[in-house]
Design a protein around this motif. Sequence first.
Motif, PDB file in Angstrom:
ATOM      1  N   SER A 112      17.283  -9.229  49.956  1.00  0.00           N
ATOM      2  CA  SER A 112      17.739  -8.137  50.804  1.00  0.00           C
ATOM      3  C   SER A 112      18.250  -8.653  52.134  1.00  0.00           C
ATOM      4  O   SER A 112      17.757  -9.626  52.677  1.00  0.00           O
ATOM      5  N   TYR A 135       9.815  -8.192  53.412  1.00  0.00           N
ATOM      6  CA  TYR A 135      10.439  -9.388  52.840  1.00  0.00           C
ATOM      7  C   TYR A 135       9.854 -10.700  53.345  1.00  0.00           C
ATOM      8  O   TYR A 135      10.544 -11.513  53.949  1.00  0.00           O
ATOM      9  N   PHE A 143      11.257  -8.268  45.291  1.00  0.00           N
ATOM     10  CA  PHE A 143      12.504  -7.501  45.373  1.00  0.00           C
ATOM     11  C   PHE A 143      13.516  -7.990  44.330  1.00  0.00           C
ATOM     12  O   PHE A 143      14.211  -7.194  43.699  1.00  0.00           O
ATOM     13  N   ILE A 169      12.598  -6.395  41.209  1.00  0.00           N
ATOM     14  CA  ILE A 169      13.008  -4.977  41.208  1.00  0.00           C
ATOM     15  C   ILE A 169      14.469  -4.861  40.761  1.00  0.00           C
ATOM     16  O   ILE A 169      14.818  -3.990  39.960  1.00  0.00           O
ATOM     17  N   TYR A 197      15.816   0.387  37.891  1.00  0.00           N
ATOM     18  CA  TYR A 197      16.508   0.171  39.178  1.00  0.00           C
ATOM     19  C   TYR A 197      17.972  -0.176  38.887  1.00  0.00           C
ATOM     20  O   TYR A 197      18.357  -1.334  38.766  1.00  0.00           O
ATOM     21  N   GLY A 250      24.662  -4.041  48.764  1.00  0.00           N
ATOM     22  CA  GLY A 250      23.251  -3.850  48.436  1.00  0.00           C
ATOM     23  C   GLY A 250      22.683  -2.499  48.821  1.00  0.00           C
ATOM     24  O   GLY A 250      21.500  -2.260  48.626  1.00  0.00           O
ATOM     25  N   SER A 251      23.496  -1.626  49.421  1.00  0.00           N
ATOM     26  CA  SER A 251      23.040  -0.320  49.937  1.00  0.00           C
ATOM     27  C   SER A 251      21.916  -0.479  50.962  1.00  0.00           C
ATOM     28  O   SER A 251      21.118   0.436  51.165  1.00  0.00           O
ATOM     29  N   ASN A 269      18.678   1.884  54.181  1.00  0.00           N
ATOM     30  CA  ASN A 269      17.331   1.687  54.731  1.00  0.00           C
ATOM     31  C   ASN A 269      17.287   1.890  56.246  1.00  0.00           C
ATOM     32  O   ASN A 269      16.235   1.728  56.872  1.00  0.00           O
ATOM     33  N   TYR A 274      12.264   4.137  41.811  1.00  0.00           N
ATOM     34  CA  TYR A 274      11.274   3.716  42.811  1.00  0.00           C
ATOM     35  C   TYR A 274       9.834   3.877  42.296  1.00  0.00           C
ATOM     36  O   TYR A 274       8.873   3.734  43.054  1.00  0.00           O
ATOM     37  N   THR A 322       7.510  -2.089  41.835  1.00  0.00           N
ATOM     38  CA  THR A 322       7.783  -1.480  43.150  1.00  0.00           C
ATOM     39  C   THR A 322       6.465  -1.175  43.867  1.00  0.00           C
ATOM     40  O   THR A 322       6.365  -1.323  45.090  1.00  0.00           O
ATOM     41  N   PHE A 339       5.318  -4.390  45.293  1.00  0.00           N
ATOM     42  CA  PHE A 339       6.201  -4.682  46.440  1.00  0.00           C
ATOM     43  C   PHE A 339       5.732  -3.887  47.667  1.00  0.00           C
ATOM     44  O   PHE A 339       5.616  -4.425  48.768  1.00  0.00           O
ATOM     45  N   MET A 380       9.104   6.020  50.677  1.00  0.00           N
ATOM     46  CA  MET A 380       8.001   5.244  50.080  1.00  0.00           C
ATOM     47  C   MET A 380       6.828   5.292  51.046  1.00  0.00           C
ATOM     48  O   MET A 380       6.995   5.109  52.260  1.00  0.00           O
ATOM     49  N   GLU A 433       9.076   3.023  53.925  1.00  0.00           N
ATOM     50  CA  GLU A 433      10.526   2.876  53.754  1.00  0.00           C
ATOM     51  C   GLU A 433      11.179   4.226  53.530  1.00  0.00           C
ATOM     52  O   GLU A 433      10.626   5.095  52.867  1.00  0.00           O
ATOM     53  N   SER A 436      15.029   5.358  52.001  1.00  0.00           N
ATOM     54  CA  SER A 436      16.240   4.824  51.387  1.00  0.00           C
ATOM     55  C   SER A 436      17.195   6.008  51.223  1.00  0.00           C
ATOM     56  O   SER A 436      17.068   6.796  50.288  1.00  0.00           O
TER      57      SER A 436
HETATM   58  C1  AVI Z   1      16.947  -3.234  49.954  1.00  0.00           C
HETATM   59  N1  AVI Z   1      17.051  -1.811  49.664  1.00  0.00           N
HETATM   60  C2  AVI Z   1      18.457  -1.401  49.498  1.00  0.00           C
HETATM   61  C3  AVI Z   1      16.194  -1.343  48.547  1.00  0.00           C
HETATM   62  C4  AVI Z   1      16.355   0.182  48.331  1.00  0.00           C
HETATM   63  O1  AVI Z   1      16.598   0.570  47.200  1.00  0.00           O
HETATM   64  O2  AVI Z   1      16.280   0.929  49.308  1.00  0.00           O
HETATM   65  C5  AVI Z   1      14.743  -1.668  48.801  1.00  0.00           C
HETATM   66  C6  AVI Z   1      13.834  -1.150  47.733  1.00  0.00           C
HETATM   67  N2  AVI Z   1      12.734  -0.465  47.948  1.00  0.00           N
HETATM   68  C7  AVI Z   1      12.174  -0.172  46.798  1.00  0.00           C
HETATM   69  N3  AVI Z   1      12.934  -0.618  45.832  1.00  0.00           N
HETATM   70  C8  AVI Z   1      13.973  -1.263  46.392  1.00  0.00           C
END
Ligand code: AVI
Length: 337
Positions: free
Chosen positions: A8, A44, A52, A55, A61, A168-169, A173, A213, A220, A223, A259, A287, A289
Motif C-alpha cells: 500500500s 503497514y 495486505f 488480501i 477482494y 490502488g484506490s 483511505n 472486507y 482481513t 490484518f 473497519m 479505517e 475506505s
Molecule cells: C490500501 N487500501 C486501498 C485498502 C482498502 O481497500 O481500503 C486497505 C484494505 N483494508 C482492508 N482491506 C484492504
Amino acid sequence: MTPPSERSSLASSEPTDGACERFRADTLEGLALTPKRLAPKYFYDRAGSILFDQICELPEYYVTRAETAIVRARAQEIVASWGPRVRVVEPGAGSSTKTRLLLEALGPARCVEYVPVDISSEHLEHAAAQLRSEYPWLKVTPATADFTVDLPMPAAEEGVRTVIYFPGSTIGNFEPSDAERLLARFRRAAGPGGIVVVGIDLKKDPNVLHAAYNDAQGVTATFNRNLLVRMNRELGADFDVDAFAHYAFYEPVHGRIEMHLVSLSRQTVSIGARQFRFTEGESIRTECSYKYDLPGTERLARTAGLHLLDAWLDEERRFAVLELRPVLWPAPRSSVT
Ligand code: AVI
C-alpha cells in the motif's frame, strides 16, 4: 523491509525513533477520542504489509484484480495522450504490476524518468534497484518524502510532461477533505501541463463490498488485529488481541467501508502510564475506505482544481482509472454525467 508487490502507498517501514514517537503520539491521541480511532497508515508494519499482499490475492477482494485488469487491457490507451516525453511520479513507491504495465506501454522512447516517492528510503532503494534491473533503459530517481504532507518536485525538463500516478484506490483511505488536499498537492507537483492518474474503487452492491472486507479465510481480520499486535510490540501496550473482534461494514450515508476493532468485554488497556477503558461493544475505528461514483470523483477533482478528462472502467464497473488534468480558465466541461 521487503516490500510486498502490491504494498500500500500508506505503508511505513521499520520504525525509526521519530516514526515510533509519532505512532505513540497519534495512538494516545486517537484512543483518547470518543469514539476511539486510529490512522490506517499504521496497519503497514512488516507483518501488515505481508497481510495486505495476501488480501490482494483473496477471492473476495476484487479491488487489485479489477484495477490490474483495466491497466493490462488499456495501458496503450491510457498513455496515448501523455505526449512524447513523460516523467512518471508515483507517490507510494509502487513496484506493482500496474506501474510496470504503464512503464512498458510508454517504453524507452517516451519514458524519460520514473520517480517513486516514499517516506521509507529503504523501501525506495529496494523498489528502484528492482526496476533498474528489470528495465535497464529506465532512469529511476527515488525521492524520499511524506507525500501526505508535501510532494516537492523539481521542475521537469523543457518538453517533459509530469504524470502523477496514484493507483490502488489508496485515495479512498483519506477523508474526502484530505483527499481533496492530496489531489491539489498532486496537481501542483504535476504543474500546469501535468496529468494526475488515480485508481478509484467505485460504489457497488454493498454485499460485494461487505464480502471484500470480511473474507472467509479471516485474512482481513488478522490484518485489522495486527494493529493491536503492533501497539503491544512497539508501544509496550497490553492489548489482549483475542478480546477484540474485527468488524467491517458498508456505511451508505458516507459511502464508505468502516473497519473497527470491537471490544468483546469491559476492559482496561495500558500504554505506558496511560490507561484506556473500553466498555463491552465499544470500538476503535481503524479505517475508512471511501467508495465513489463518477460524478462524485468529478466533484472531488474539481475542488482540487482538476477536471476529469477520461475514465477507464472494468466490465463490471467495479473500479475506475481516472485521468485528471488541471482546470485551466475557462474551466473545461467534462463528458461524465
Ligand atoms: C490500501 N487500501 C486501498 C485498502 C482498502 O481497500 O481500503 C486497505 C484494505 N483494508 C482492508 N482491506 C484492504
